[in-house]
Design an enzyme around this catalytic site. Structure first.
Site: not given
Length: 752
Positions: A333-335
């Site tokens: 999961v990337s911001p």
């Protein structure tokens, strides 16, 4: 009649108060709760940052400070648990060992490895060198004692504060979705999971935040901890300012929001006094011009400076509100929510390999802000706003016993029972740790180098020859790790000491219907879902299960079997082979069953304590100096006299300084913005724990003994009009090794 009317009125007033306060007032508490927080910022100069493994990324100042935040929940006459959330990249086995030793010396067997969990938020902008295994401290030039001590000291102090704040109280749980704070950075890996499984979920990342609200019987709400999955990579691999990234930002916003003690509130509180004293804008300018750049009074009580800013409106008795934004199954999961694009063409990166023209170095995740600081703020704000909403609307009260189970596993050779596709089961094994070729490719949050790329399941001859110089993997290891091509056989590399862990802790903390799974790594989205579902199925009652990622130690990634086959970065970084997730599911269900059946579990093999074997190659501070005629703290580049600034503008001052490693200013500050009250009283308003103030440190050249401190203040819209100045605090080292503290202040200036 009058007395009856008064009694009736009092009844309705009392009823309204009870209804307004809800369960927090009318229901008895069933736990003791205590929360605490302490500074763990560490060295703000020269030390490599932990996370991106970029040897050029060394700390050179502070975006905002790092903290350890702890909660303790106890039955009045029974079990208790401790959860610590660190503004650090991950938990460390060695840090955990030494914290537990200190807790034993202080409290006996009250807090042990069984009931204490220490978890990292996964910021990639904190000092490294505090883990005990070689592969994690290569870029930091080995072990960094200052980084390590700052963590151990801060964790201990945060637990002490939580322990001393234990009072009867209640806990509430609430859940809600955040739709715009994370995207899947390895979508091709996720899509390799069975379609029948994927169809059960609306999104390819977890969007749910789970929050605990802590309410003291006497003081009311005293804190909140939440778990939500998104990487701490809003700050990039080239950033050199210490930062808690998006989760640290969210914590600052939440604590200031609740306390109503943010510096903006402080400024507004004193604004009327300032205006009544100084009058018009012209008078403010005249007053500012009367102040010269000077060091002011010598400050000796450095440790009180930061707390004076954040605590100037704080009751001396009421515990400080503590809010922690914890990490969950953030593996994929990337911001950087706008997606990954090629820096040369602006086009989306290759879907399967995250490359641009075959090169991983050009593929970067973007957004949502125009730069990393704005992106950090925005993703932090999105988490804060949801947390505040969940906090305000929390009504489900935790009830029931506190329990916990903990064991150590040898993940290098664990037997795992897995189902056969056609029915029945097989017994397989995990493998000694190894990292695949795609590990070196990095991710879209921080690309690697050379010709590595994600999705590589074969490797190449040149890098295999390089690998074999260090350690050539055996045929058994190659077969065990298939289809991963091994780049580094870390689990079998033992010189000068272990390169990777083999003994790992697994732990469950249960508070009523809340179940926290302490995992020593980064689970991907689907891996986390499978683990949560398996544990939930064990409990007879409805439970809320959260994954606390990067807890107690660190062992990189955990993917599903299907994601492992794709050998994206996450699969290549799943150390113990394709059955790693199955091993965790097997062992966590055993722990959950032990809780349900009230059975003990075996302690398992003890992890090594490698502190005495650590090698430190980072040179210490030799000496600090200034040019002839210049003192430490003197202003090199000042604000012009009688300057006036508008809100939103940037104020910058450069001081002659010294290396921040001489004194970490723990619970203090290197930078301060002060507001003039009356004719000669300076009130602290902003410090280096505030997002609007940046402390940057630099040398004119790499080996220079001279250095500069640049303090930049982006004036918030909430700043009170008045006369301000910027002050720098530091400590210098002479040739004899003696440390001397200094301070210096800018010219006064006006904010309209």
């Amino acid at each position: 009649m009058i007395e009856r009317q008064r009694a009736t009125a009092m009844f309705w007033v009392l009823l309204l108060v009870l209804l307004h306060n809800g369960k927090e007032t009318i229901s008895a508490s069933n736990y003791l709760v205590g929360l605490g927080s302490y500074d763990i910022t560490g060295p703000a100069a020269d030390v490599n940052m932990m996370g991106y493994a970029n040897s050029d990324q060394t700390a050179s100042g502070i975006h905002f400070r790092l903290r350890a935040r702890s909660f303790i929940v106890a039955e009045p006459q029974g079990n208790r648990v401790v959860f610590v959330n660190l503004d650090a990249c991950m938990g460390s086995q060695l840090v955990t060992i030494k914290v537990l030793e200190r807790l034993k010396a202080r409290y006996g067997n009250l807090y042990t490895e069984q009931n204490v969990a220490i978890s990292g938020i996964h910021t990639h902008a904190g000092p490294g060198g505090y883990l005990q295994y070689v592969v994690y401290i290569v870029t930091s030039l080995g072990f960094v004692r200052q980084s390590f001590d700052a963590l151990v000291d801060g964790i201990e102090q945060s637990i002490i504060r939580a322990h001393e704040n234990l009072h009867p109280g209640s806990i509430y749980v609430n859940k809600g979705e955040i739709l715009d704070a994370g995207v899947n950075r390895s979508p091709s890996g996720y899509l390799n999971n069975p379609a029948s499984e994927r169809v059960k979920y609306k999104y390819d990342v977890d969007k749910e935040m789970t929050l605990l609200k802590f309410v003291d019987d006497q003081w009311g709400p005293v804190g909140s901890f939440n778990w939500f999955a998104t990487h701490g990579t809003s700050m990039s691999r080239t950033n050199e300012l210490i930062s808690g990234d998006n989760k640290g930002t969210a914590a600052r916003l939440m604590e200031d929001w609740f306390d109503q003690k943010s510096v903006a509130k402080i400024a507004r509180r004193v604004s009327n006094l300032v205006q009544s004293t100084h009058g018009s804008h012209q008078k403010l300018v005249e007053l500012a011009s009367s102040f010269q750049s000077n060091p002011g009074k010598t400050v000796t009580k450095y440790s009180s400076i930061a707390s004076r800013v954040r605590s100037s409106l704080k009751s001396t008795e009421k515990p400080r509100f503590v809010s922690a934004f914890c990490q969950s199954n953030c593996g994929d999961v990337s911001p950087n929510v706008l997606g990954a694009f090629c820096t040369d063409t602006g086009l989306p990166c290759d879907f399967n390999h995250s490359t641009c023209g075959g090169k991983n170095e050009l593929c970067y995740g973007r957004g949502p802000g125009v730069d990393e600081f704005e992106s950090t703020r925005i993703i932090g704000e999105r988490q804060f706003k949801k947390a505040a909403d969940l906090f305000n609307s929390a009504t489900e009260k935790l009830n029931g016993k506190i329990d916990f189970r903990h064991t150590y596993l040898d993940m290098s050779q664990l037997e795992v029972t897995v189902p056969k596709p056609g029915g029945g089961s097989d017994t397989v094994k995990t493998c000694p740790a190894a990292m695949g070729f795609a590990f070196a490719a990095g991710t879209t949050d921080g690309p690697g180098a050379f010709d590595f790329k994600q999705g590589d399941n074969s490797g190449n001859l040149f890098w295999k020859m390089v690998r074999n110089v260090l350690k050539s993997p055996s045929k058994e290891q190659k077969d065990c790790q298939q289809p991963k091509p091994i780049l580094l056989d870390t689990g079998e590399m033992k010189q000068p000491y272990d390169w990777a862990p083999s003994i790992l802790p697994v732990q469950i903390l249960k508070i009523g219907q809340m179940v926290i799974l302490s995992v020593p790594g980064e689970f991907t989205t689907m891996a986390g879902r499978r683990l949560r579902d398996a544990v939930s199925a064990v409990f007879k009652e409805k439970v809320h299960v959260v994954i606390a990622g990067l807890t107690n130690t660190y062992s990189q990634y955990i993917t599903t079997f299907e994601e492992y086959e794709m050998q994206r970065y996450e699969g290549a970084s799943t150390l113990y082979g394709p059955h790693t997730l199955s091993a965790y599911i097997q062992e966590f269900t055993k722990l959950a069953s032990a809780i349900v059946n009230r059975k003990p579990v075996e302690a398992g093999p003890q992890p090594p304590d490698l502190l005495d074997k650590q090698i430190s190659l980072l040179p210490g501070v030799v000496v600090d100096s200034t040019p002839l005629g210049v003192k430490f703290g003197d202003v090199k580049t000042d604000i012009p006299k009688s300057s006036t600034f508008n809100k939103g503008e940037n104020v910058s001052v450069v001081f002659w300084s010294a290396c921040p490693r001489n004194d970490l200013m723990t619970e203090g500050t290197f930078a301060l913005v002060e507001l003039l009250h009356g004719q000669d009283t300076w009130v602290p308003v902003y410090d280096d724990d505030d997002i609007c103030l940046r402390f940057k440190w630099s040398r004119p050249s790499k080996l220079s003994a001279q250095s500069h401190a640049t303090i930049e203040w982006r004036i918030p819209q909430s700043a009170a009009p008045g006369v301000y100045r910027v002050t720098h605090f530091g400590a210098s080292k002479n040739l004899l090794g003696s440390i001397s503290h200094f301070t210096g202040s800018s010219n006064a200036f006006v904010v309209k």
